[in-house]
Scaffold this motif. Structure first.
Motif, PDB file in Angstrom:
ATOM      1  N   PRO A   1      49.714  31.619  11.773  1.00  0.00           N
ATOM      2  CA  PRO A   1      49.846  31.943  13.202  1.00  0.00           C
ATOM      3  C   PRO A   1      49.329  30.798  14.072  1.00  0.00           C
ATOM      4  N   VAL A   2      50.020  30.549  15.188  1.00  0.00           N
ATOM      5  CA  VAL A   2      49.619  29.529  16.150  1.00  0.00           C
ATOM      6  C   VAL A   2      49.006  30.266  17.336  1.00  0.00           C
ATOM      7  N   HIS A   3      47.729  29.959  17.628  1.00  0.00           N
ATOM      8  CA  HIS A   3      46.999  30.651  18.692  1.00  0.00           C
ATOM      9  C   HIS A   3      46.906  29.785  19.945  1.00  0.00           C
ATOM     10  N   LYS A   4      46.818  30.451  21.080  1.00  0.00           N
ATOM     11  CA  LYS A   4      46.604  29.777  22.356  1.00  0.00           C
ATOM     12  C   LYS A   4      45.469  30.507  23.067  1.00  0.00           C
ATOM     13  N   THR A   5      44.515  29.743  23.610  1.00  0.00           N
ATOM     14  CA  THR A   5      43.403  30.344  24.334  1.00  0.00           C
ATOM     15  C   THR A   5      43.824  30.559  25.781  1.00  0.00           C
ATOM     16  N   VAL A   6      43.604  31.786  26.248  1.00  0.00           N
ATOM     17  CA  VAL A   6      44.003  32.163  27.598  1.00  0.00           C
ATOM     18  C   VAL A   6      42.763  32.591  28.367  1.00  0.00           C
ATOM     19  N   GLU A   7      42.633  32.077  29.603  1.00  0.00           N
ATOM     20  CA  GLU A   7      41.502  32.462  30.453  1.00  0.00           C
ATOM     21  C   GLU A   7      41.931  33.568  31.408  1.00  0.00           C
ATOM     22  N   HIS A   8      41.048  34.553  31.545  1.00  0.00           N
ATOM     23  CA  HIS A   8      41.285  35.665  32.455  1.00  0.00           C
ATOM     24  C   HIS A   8      40.139  35.696  33.463  1.00  0.00           C
ATOM     25  N   PRO A   9      40.325  35.116  34.662  1.00  0.00           N
ATOM     26  CA  PRO A   9      39.246  35.138  35.648  1.00  0.00           C
ATOM     27  C   PRO A   9      39.094  36.544  36.244  1.00  0.00           C
ATOM     28  N   ARG A  10      37.845  36.932  36.458  1.00  0.00           N
ATOM     29  CA  ARG A  10      37.576  38.197  37.124  1.00  0.00           C
ATOM     30  C   ARG A  10      36.329  38.031  37.980  1.00  0.00           C
ATOM     31  N   GLN A  11      36.223  38.852  38.998  1.00  0.00           N
ATOM     32  CA  GLN A  11      35.123  38.741  39.941  1.00  0.00           C
ATOM     33  C   GLN A  11      34.042  39.768  39.585  1.00  0.00           C
ATOM     34  N   VAL A  12      32.778  39.288  39.544  1.00  0.00           N
ATOM     35  CA  VAL A  12      31.641  40.139  39.255  1.00  0.00           C
ATOM     36  C   VAL A  12      30.748  40.134  40.496  1.00  0.00           C
ATOM     37  N   CYS A  13      30.462  41.324  41.025  1.00  0.00           N
ATOM     38  CA  CYS A  13      29.638  41.434  42.229  1.00  0.00           C
ATOM     39  C   CYS A  13      28.381  42.244  41.923  1.00  0.00           C
ATOM     40  N   GLN A  14      27.308  41.904  42.625  1.00  0.00           N
ATOM     41  CA  GLN A  14      26.047  42.642  42.471  1.00  0.00           C
ATOM     42  C   GLN A  14      25.212  42.481  43.726  1.00  0.00           C
ATOM     43  N   ASP A  15      24.289  43.425  43.930  1.00  0.00           N
ATOM     44  CA  ASP A  15      23.366  43.347  45.054  1.00  0.00           C
ATOM     45  C   ASP A  15      22.104  42.621  44.592  1.00  0.00           C
ATOM     46  N   VAL A  16      21.693  41.603  45.368  1.00  0.00           N
ATOM     47  CA  VAL A  16      20.564  40.758  44.998  1.00  0.00           C
ATOM     48  C   VAL A  16      19.554  40.760  46.136  1.00  0.00           C
ATOM     49  N   VAL A  17      18.259  40.867  45.786  1.00  0.00           N
ATOM     50  CA  VAL A  17      17.189  40.790  46.780  1.00  0.00           C
ATOM     51  C   VAL A  17      16.898  39.316  47.036  1.00  0.00           C
ATOM     52  N   VAL A  18      16.981  38.926  48.320  1.00  0.00           N
ATOM     53  CA  VAL A  18      16.761  37.538  48.712  1.00  0.00           C
ATOM     54  C   VAL A  18      15.569  37.495  49.658  1.00  0.00           C
ATOM     55  N   ASN A  19      14.582  36.629  49.354  1.00  0.00           N
ATOM     56  CA  ASN A  19      13.393  36.470  50.197  1.00  0.00           C
ATOM     57  C   ASN A  19      13.609  35.304  51.164  1.00  0.00           C
TER      58      ASN A  19
END
Length: 188
Positions: free
Chosen positions: A62-80
């Motif tokens: 088998p011949v494989h190809k690497t595929v990128e799947h971008p996705r957005q990750v969001c979170q709430d962060v405490v900033v001083n």
């Protein structure tokens, strides 16, 4: 070796049949010797009809190809957030210390000594007031919650084809196919 022998036998039989059928299709007037048979059919070459040919598959990779799947990750962060003190140069402490030191120095001395004591008290009090205010002043720290998002690339591998190694007529060949052919490969 068995396949080669089979191919030779099939080819030989085909040739015998073609030659034999060619002799049967001759015009009867040609045997008698009449030359007026211009409309007579000449023996036509019988086409050899062959079925599909196959090669024996040795390996399939088998011949494989690497595929990128971008996705957005969001979170709430405490900033001083740090705000500097309002009196960064400690002017108020210096002024209050100088006045207090000058008053104390004025109370200590008499005559010309009183003036020197007042100046020394003012300088010493100003310095002491400056250091005291600097030690007690703190930056204003505020905390806020911010919603932050980042793009993360996840990778996966997918099969895009197959490198097939096969043998046909004793010769090894390699080809790329879009599917796994199994144990035999049909040739064109």
């Amino acid at each position: 070796m068995k396949k080669l022998l089979s191919y030779v036998l099939i080819t030989g039989t085909t040739i015998v049949l073609v030659v034999g059928l060619g002799g049967c299709n001759r015009d009867a007037t040609a045997d008698v010797g009449t030359a007026g048979a211009s409309s007579a059919a000449t023996p036509a070459a019988v086409p050899v009809i062959r079925g599909p040919e196959y090669g024996d598959v040795l390996s399939t990779t088998p011949v494989h190809k690497t595929v990128e799947h971008p996705r957005q990750v969001c979170q709430d962060v405490v900033v001083n957030h740090t705000e500097p003190p309002k009196d960064q140069h400690d002017i108020a402490g210096t002024a209050i210390g100088a006045v207090a030191g000058g008053l104390l120095g004025h109370m200590v001395g008499h005559g010309k000594g009183q003036t020197v004591a007042t100046v020394v008290g003012a300088v010493g009090g100003g310095y002491a007031g400056n250091r005291i205010e600097a030690a007690h002043q703190q930056a204003q720290v505020t905390s806020t919650v911010e919603h932050q998002c980042n793009t993360v690339n996840e990778t996966s591998s997918e099969i895009v084809g197959y490198d097939v190694k096969y043998v046909y007529n004793g010769v090894t060949h390699v080809t790329r196919m879009d599917h796994d052919p199994g144990s035999h490969i049909r040739l064109q």
